[in-house]
Write a protein that holds these residues in place. Structure first.
Motif, short mmCIF file in Angstrom:
data_model
loop_
_atom_site.label_atom_id
_atom_site.label_comp_id
_atom_site.label_asym_id
_atom_site.label_seq_id
_atom_site.Cartn_x
_atom_site.Cartn_y
_atom_site.Cartn_z
N THR A 1 9.20 1.22 1.23
CA THR A 1 8.09 2.18 1.27
C THR A 1 6.79 1.46 0.95
O THR A 1 6.71 0.72 -0.04
CB THR A 1 8.32 3.32 0.26
N VAL A 2 5.78 1.68 1.78
CA VAL A 2 4.50 0.97 1.67
C VAL A 2 3.37 1.99 1.63
O VAL A 2 3.37 2.96 2.39
CB VAL A 2 4.31 0.02 2.87
N ASP A 3 2.40 1.73 0.77
CA ASP A 3 1.16 2.51 0.74
C ASP A 3 0.16 1.79 1.63
O ASP A 3 -0.28 0.69 1.30
CB ASP A 3 0.64 2.60 -0.69
N PRO A 4 -0.21 2.36 2.79
CA PRO A 4 -1.10 1.64 3.70
C PRO A 4 -2.51 1.43 3.15
O PRO A 4 -3.27 0.63 3.70
CB PRO A 4 -1.11 2.52 4.95
N ALA A 5 -2.85 2.14 2.08
CA ALA A 5 -4.17 1.96 1.48
C ALA A 5 -4.18 0.86 0.42
O ALA A 5 -5.25 0.47 -0.05
CB ALA A 5 -4.63 3.28 0.85
N ALA A 6 -3.02 0.35 0.07
CA ALA A 6 -2.94 -0.65 -1.00
C ALA A 6 -3.41 -2.01 -0.51
O ALA A 6 -3.39 -2.30 0.69
CB ALA A 6 -1.51 -0.74 -1.51
N ASP A 7 -3.85 -2.86 -1.45
CA ASP A 7 -4.30 -4.20 -1.07
C ASP A 7 -3.21 -5.25 -1.23
O ASP A 7 -3.45 -6.44 -1.03
CB ASP A 7 -5.55 -4.60 -1.86
N ARG A 8 -1.99 -4.81 -1.59
CA ARG A 8 -0.85 -5.71 -1.69
C ARG A 8 0.37 -5.05 -1.08
O ARG A 8 0.50 -3.82 -1.11
CB ARG A 8 -0.55 -6.07 -3.14
N LEU A 9 1.27 -5.86 -0.57
CA LEU A 9 2.54 -5.35 -0.08
C LEU A 9 3.56 -5.34 -1.21
O LEU A 9 3.49 -6.16 -2.13
CB LEU A 9 3.08 -6.23 1.05
N PRO A 10 4.54 -4.44 -1.14
CA PRO A 10 5.64 -4.51 -2.10
C PRO A 10 6.37 -5.84 -2.00
O PRO A 10 6.40 -6.47 -0.94
CB PRO A 10 6.55 -3.35 -1.67
N ALA A 11 6.96 -6.28 -3.09
CA ALA A 11 7.63 -7.58 -3.13
C ALA A 11 8.76 -7.69 -2.13
O ALA A 11 9.08 -8.78 -1.65
CB ALA A 11 8.14 -7.84 -4.54
N ASP A 12 9.39 -6.56 -1.80
CA ASP A 12 10.53 -6.60 -0.89
C ASP A 12 10.15 -6.35 0.57
O ASP A 12 11.03 -6.22 1.43
CB ASP A 12 11.61 -5.60 -1.32
N ALA A 13 8.87 -6.33 0.88
CA ALA A 13 8.41 -6.13 2.26
C ALA A 13 8.29 -7.47 2.98
O ALA A 13 7.95 -8.49 2.38
CB ALA A 13 7.07 -5.42 2.29
N ALA A 14 8.55 -7.48 4.27
CA ALA A 14 8.31 -8.67 5.08
C ALA A 14 6.81 -8.94 5.13
O ALA A 14 6.01 -8.00 5.22
CB ALA A 14 8.85 -8.45 6.49
N PRO A 15 6.38 -10.21 5.08
CA PRO A 15 4.95 -10.49 5.12
C PRO A 15 4.24 -9.89 6.33
O PRO A 15 3.08 -9.46 6.23
CB PRO A 15 4.89 -12.03 5.13
N GLU A 16 4.92 -9.85 7.48
CA GLU A 16 4.26 -9.30 8.67
C GLU A 16 4.19 -7.77 8.67
O GLU A 16 3.72 -7.17 9.63
CB GLU A 16 4.94 -9.81 9.95
N THR A 17 4.59 -7.16 7.57
CA THR A 17 4.32 -5.72 7.39
C THR A 17 2.82 -5.46 7.48
O THR A 17 2.40 -4.35 7.81
CB THR A 17 4.90 -5.23 6.06
N TRP A 18 2.02 -6.49 7.20
CA TRP A 18 0.57 -6.32 7.34
C TRP A 18 0.20 -5.88 8.75
O TRP A 18 -0.79 -5.13 8.93
CB TRP A 18 -0.15 -7.63 7.01
N ALA A 19 0.94 -6.32 9.77
CA ALA A 19 0.62 -5.90 11.13
C ALA A 19 0.76 -4.39 11.28
O ALA A 19 -0.08 -3.72 11.91
CB ALA A 19 1.54 -6.61 12.12
#
Length: 219
Positions: free
Chosen positions: A58-76
């Motif tokens: 689960t990711v908050d799209p307004a956050a300035d960081r990704l959760p530790a368990d997210a893939a780095p390309e979740t930024w896309a």
């Protein structure tokens, strides 16, 4: 507690990821996400064929960081959701045809009717870098603009949809559109005109859903 709607979306994210794998559009890499209210659920950094409900992040799209368990390309995914309130889901894959088409094209335009369900054009993002930072991902989302799909030079593709299944259906169509484009290399291409594209797009919603049901049920 997860409500029935969120559970349905999570199940479709898992099914969509596994469908990408079954159709050879991903190998060890690739992901699917969906917007649910003010948050996003996305597949983790595992092979899409192995995704489970418990593994979704689960990711908050307004956050300035990704959760530790997210893939780095979740930024896309995050960058697209930030830029496109109309997008409900995103698929990320690496069809070999996308690598080839992005190496020789500045954009794809529809050469056959079903390709019109990708939009009037599919732009090519020119930067061959992994989208592992907010800045790089934001640039790719800018190339996508208002389109339904974007080819990433040297890096596969991203497709969007109202649901995870429709995003995956568009990825399958994008693979087909790339293969058609490559097949006519060296020949003059007759693209669909605006009226033809509009006619195909008018029929698109029901037929794109039908395509998704077929892809999801095909082993």
């Amino acid at each position: 507690m997860t409500d029935a709607f969120e559970l349905q979306i999570r199940e479709e994210v898992v099914r969509a990821a596994r469908t990408l794998a079954r159709h050879g559009l991903v190998t060890a890499f690739g992901h699917v996400s969906a917007r649910i209210g003010d948050h996003v659920v996305v597949t983790p950094p595992v092979a899409p064929a192995a995704v489970t409900m418990d593994g979704l992040v689960t990711v908050d799209p307004a956050a300035d960081r990704l959760p530790a368990d997210a893939a780095p390309e979740t930024w896309a995914h995050v960058a697209i959701y930030r830029a496109r309130p109309d997008v409900g889901a995103v698929a990320r894959a690496q069809p070999e045809s996308a690598f080839a088409a992005a190496a020789v094209c500045a954009e794809l335009t529809p050469l056959h009717g079903q390709a019109a369900w990708l939009g009037r054009r599919v732009p090519v993002h020119p930067v061959a870098r992994l989208l592992r930072t907010a800045e790089l991902a934001t640039a790719a989302a800018g190339t996508l603009g208002g389109a339904d799909a974007v080819l990433l030079r040297g890096n596969g593709a991203l497709t969007t949809g109202a649901s995870p299944g429709l995003a995956v259906a568009r990825m399958w169509l994008l693979d087909a559109a790339c293969r058609v484009r490559l097949a006519i290399a060296g020949h003059a291409a007759r693209t669909l005109d605006d009226d033809e594209i509009a006619a195909w797009q008018a029929a698109g919603p029901a037929l794109l859903e039908r395509l998704w049901r077929h892809l999801a049920s095909t082993t």
